[in-house]
Design an enzyme around this catalytic site. Structure first.
Site, short mmCIF file in Angstrom:
data_model
loop_
_atom_site.label_atom_id
_atom_site.label_comp_id
_atom_site.label_asym_id
_atom_site.label_seq_id
_atom_site.Cartn_x
_atom_site.Cartn_y
_atom_site.Cartn_z
N LYS A 47 42.78 83.90 -6.51
CA LYS A 47 41.95 85.08 -6.25
C LYS A 47 40.63 84.98 -7.01
CE LYS A 47 45.22 88.70 -4.92
NZ LYS A 47 46.37 87.87 -4.64
N GLU B 215 39.62 95.04 -11.70
CA GLU B 215 38.70 95.59 -10.70
C GLU B 215 38.66 97.11 -10.80
OE1 GLU B 215 40.19 94.18 -6.98
OE2 GLU B 215 39.32 92.19 -7.21
N HIS C 68 52.55 98.09 -1.88
CA HIS C 68 51.54 97.07 -1.54
C HIS C 68 51.97 96.18 -0.37
CE1 HIS C 68 49.62 98.30 -5.25
NE2 HIS C 68 50.73 98.03 -5.92
N ARG D 218 46.08 81.71 7.26
CA ARG D 218 47.20 81.53 8.18
C ARG D 218 47.14 82.61 9.25
NH1 ARG D 218 50.10 85.93 6.57
NH2 ARG D 218 50.13 86.41 4.35
#
Length: 671
Positions: free
Chosen positions: A121, A205, A240, A297
């Site tokens: 990430k 973040e 999530h 993908r």
């Protein structure tokens, strides 16, 4: 055309519904398909769907579906020019893509550098920042010193979100509301990230209070062409994990959509991407959007994009993998209508979504037709294994607009029949019918906000109880008639199974078990049916049979559902949910023991908490043999007659399925 390699045989390195879905497209293109399967999947639907299939190891995914050398060897044995990884498993594994390239096998996906670039990430955000793709304000640096992380969080401003750099799925993720909680949250997130990914690095973040999750489908070929196929909204999530996905995103301004599409295409170009990919963004309430990650993908939710564009994304993947240009230019790609997808899981919403395993005793979907698509990797009678994801199917609805699509989806969920395992069909129906969802008021905390509404099942439970009781009475009557037909005197008055009398209608009682509760019902039988009495006005339930089907009318109104009776149990399928009832006396009397066959069977799925006899033990009728814990209650399994316990098939602590042979019983000789 130079650089083109024809795929004649395709190995599908996956299982379940995605393997079936890939095989259908490939076979439609004239490509021979090869399935692989673990020991647990020898009879799975994806094995039957493919042209041929090869075993690849034990049930554990690490020793079968994740065994790269075994998959490469199998592809060579099968003569496959290409491998499609599906999604999950090895679909984003750079080592697998590299192994394919080294073996001269086409990997249906991006090149190794692109997978590696998006695998971290932190690295991905660095690349996107240089490409001008918007990022959430945050810290993505390599320095993981506690003081550095604390300073970064203070500069970003609370609340902040801690995320594992090396992975997703909610692992290593923490929301920190205030500075006082930061240090302990960092420690916990690092521990979880290290355990899940072997890497404890974190990102920090800005935490958005009502964020939306919107992703853009992109496609690229080896000739430099990159396009998008519009966006999908995946905001409704639980822990999530996506629960509902739709395209296009509701309430998205056209200028925001265009800017997001441009950013996604730029993201793909920044890493020389090839094939199908998804650029995921998080949106704030003001319409600002920020890059989260890129999935290299095919996505689980790709069918909604296919429905609104009329394109087959797997066919696109195979075309690009062969080296051909994209089938359409950006200007030629059209969007029409609205599509919504939900994932049907074997999980129990009433028990914090606990995954379920066992046999699908009933599996029926609404007839596929205008507006409805079912993608599934199982059929009725299959088992949901402890070894793999418990998804049963994906149900997709398409309409001219969002209102029509949601109406079709709600109806389809209401007529879905899943028996044998707890599942989320009814829960999903409540989501898509919720007023806030219908209004397009979606964000990633939708389920958290409306949890109480979504847990409350609709309908009158007392009515279901009465239908179940009447259905059991009809089932008993049919069994008695069948027994009479097989007897020496089928015209004996003892063969009459109905309790109605000419001059009297006595009060009867019946106790049912359901969901851990005992339900006492009082009723009278007359020529019109079964008349239930209680605190409210009497209710007349009439049950008619047609072979295995039971048709029910309640006070003259047909029951909008399905009734399945099996011995002393009955299951009602109504409004997307399955309600199972068991006649209490069946457990106490050993009625399910199968006296003629000598097998004592489990009346329901559960756990044996005690075995009170040994092999060879002599027992009298009614003696306790075993104790089964099921429906949050203990049930004693008793001897059906005098005799001997010839063999025990299970021990204390074993989980058993409904109908499992618990022990072999030999009835004592008469006289």
């Amino acid at each position: 055309m130079s650089g083109v390699r024809t795929i004649r045989t395709l190995l599908i390195a996956n299982r379940g519904e995605i393997a079936c879905r890939i095989a259908r497209t490939a076979k439609g293109l004239g490509i021979r398909t090869v399935a692989v399967y673990s020991e647990a999947d020898a009879d799975a639907l994806h094995v039957k769907t493919a042209d041929t299939a090869y075993p690849i190891g034990p049930a554990e995914a690490a020793k079968s579906y994740l065994d790269i050398p075994r998959l490469i060897e199998t592809a060579k044995r099968a003569g496959a020019e290409a491998i499609h990884p599906g999604y999950g498993f090895l679909s984003e594994n750079a080592a697998f893509a590299k192994a394919c390239a080294e073996a001269g096998i086409i990997f249906v996906g991006p090149d190794v550098p692109a997978i590696e670039a998006m695998g971290s990430k932190a690295a991905a955000k660095e690349i996107m920042s240089k490409a001008g793709v918007p990022l959430v304000p945050g810290y993505h640096g390599e320095d993981q010193d506690l003081a550095v992380l604390k300073k970064a969080a203070e500069e970003i401003g609370f609340p902040v979100l801690l995320k594992a750099s090396a992975g997703g799925g909610g692992k290593g993720m923490r929301v920190v509301e205030a500075e006082k909680d930061l240090e302990s949250a960092i420690a916990a997130a690092k521990r979880e990230a290290a355990a899940a990914f072997g890497d404890d690095r974190l990102l920090i973040e800005k935490y958005l209070t009502r964020p939306r999750h919107v992703e853009m489908q992109v496609f690229a070929d080896r000739l430099g062409n990159v396009v998008h196929l519009f966006e999908r909204d995946c905001s409704v999530q639980r822990r999530h994990q996506k629960v509902v996905e739709e395209a296009p995103a509701p309430g998205l301004a056209e200028e925001v959509r265009a800017a997001m599409a441009e950013a996604a295409v730029n993201a793909a170009k920044a890493i020389d991407y090839v094939g199908a990919g998804t650029v995921e963004f998080i949106m704030d309430e003001g319409g600002g959007f920020y890059f989260m990650e890129m999935n290299t993908r095919l996505q689980v939710e790709h069918p909604v994009t296919e429905m609104i564009t009329g394109q087959d994304l797997v066919a696109w993947q195979l075309r690009v993998a062969e080296g051909h240009p994209l089938p359409l230019s950006q200007e030629e790609i059209r969007r029409e209508g609205h599509a919504v997808e939900v994932r049907l899981y074997a999980e129990d919403p009433a028990r914090d979504f606990l995954p379920q395993t066992g046999t699908l005793s009933r599996l029926g979907f609404p007839g596929a037709g205008t507006g409805i698509r079912i993608d599934s990797g199982v059929v009725e009678g299959d088992s949901v294994s402890v070894h793999y994801d418990p998804m049963i199917a994906k149900l997709i609805a398409y309409g001219a607009d969002r209102t029509e699509a949601l109406r079709l989806l709600a109806r389809a969920l209401g007529t879905t029949r899943i028996g044998g395992l707890a599942n989320n069909a009814g829960y999903l129906k409540r989501i898509v019918e919720h007023p806030a969802f219908l209004a397009g008021e979606v964000d990633t905390r939708f389920i958290e906000r409306y949890g109480e509404d979504l847990r409350a099942e609709a309908g009158d439970p007392s009515m279901l109880h009465r239908i179940a009781a009447a259905a059991l009475l009809e089932s008993q009557r049919l069994r008695a008639l069948e027994a009479a037909r097989r007897s020496r005197d089928p015209f004996s008055p003892w063969a009459l199974a109905h309790g109605w009398r000419l001059n009297d209608s006595p009060l009867h009682r019946m106790t049912l078990l359901s969901g851990g509760a005992e339900i006492l019902l009082e009723y009278r039988l007359d020529a019109a049916g079964c008349r239930f009495e209680g605190d409210s006005d009497p209710v007349l339930v009439r049950v008619e049979s047609d072979r295995d089907d039971l048709r029910v009318r309640v006070d003259g109104v047909p029951f909008d559902g399905e009734v399945r009776a099996d011995g002393d149990s009955v299951t009602l399928f109504s409004n997307g949910a399955a309600h199972r009832y068991l006649l209490k006396s069946a457990l106490a009397s050993g009625a399910d023991a199968g006296e003629d066959s000598g097998h004592v069977s489990a009346p329901m799925p559960g756990k044996l908490i005690a075995v009170q006899v040994t092999a060879g033990a002599q027992v009298a009728k009614g003696d306790p043999l075993m104790v089964l814990e099921a429906m949050k209650m203990e049930h004693v399994i008793r001897a059906p007659d005098d005799g001997v316990v010839a063999a025990l098939h299970f021990a204390a602590g074993d989980q058993v399925e409904e109908g499992a042979d618990l022990l072999l019983f030999e009835k004592a000789a008469e006289g």
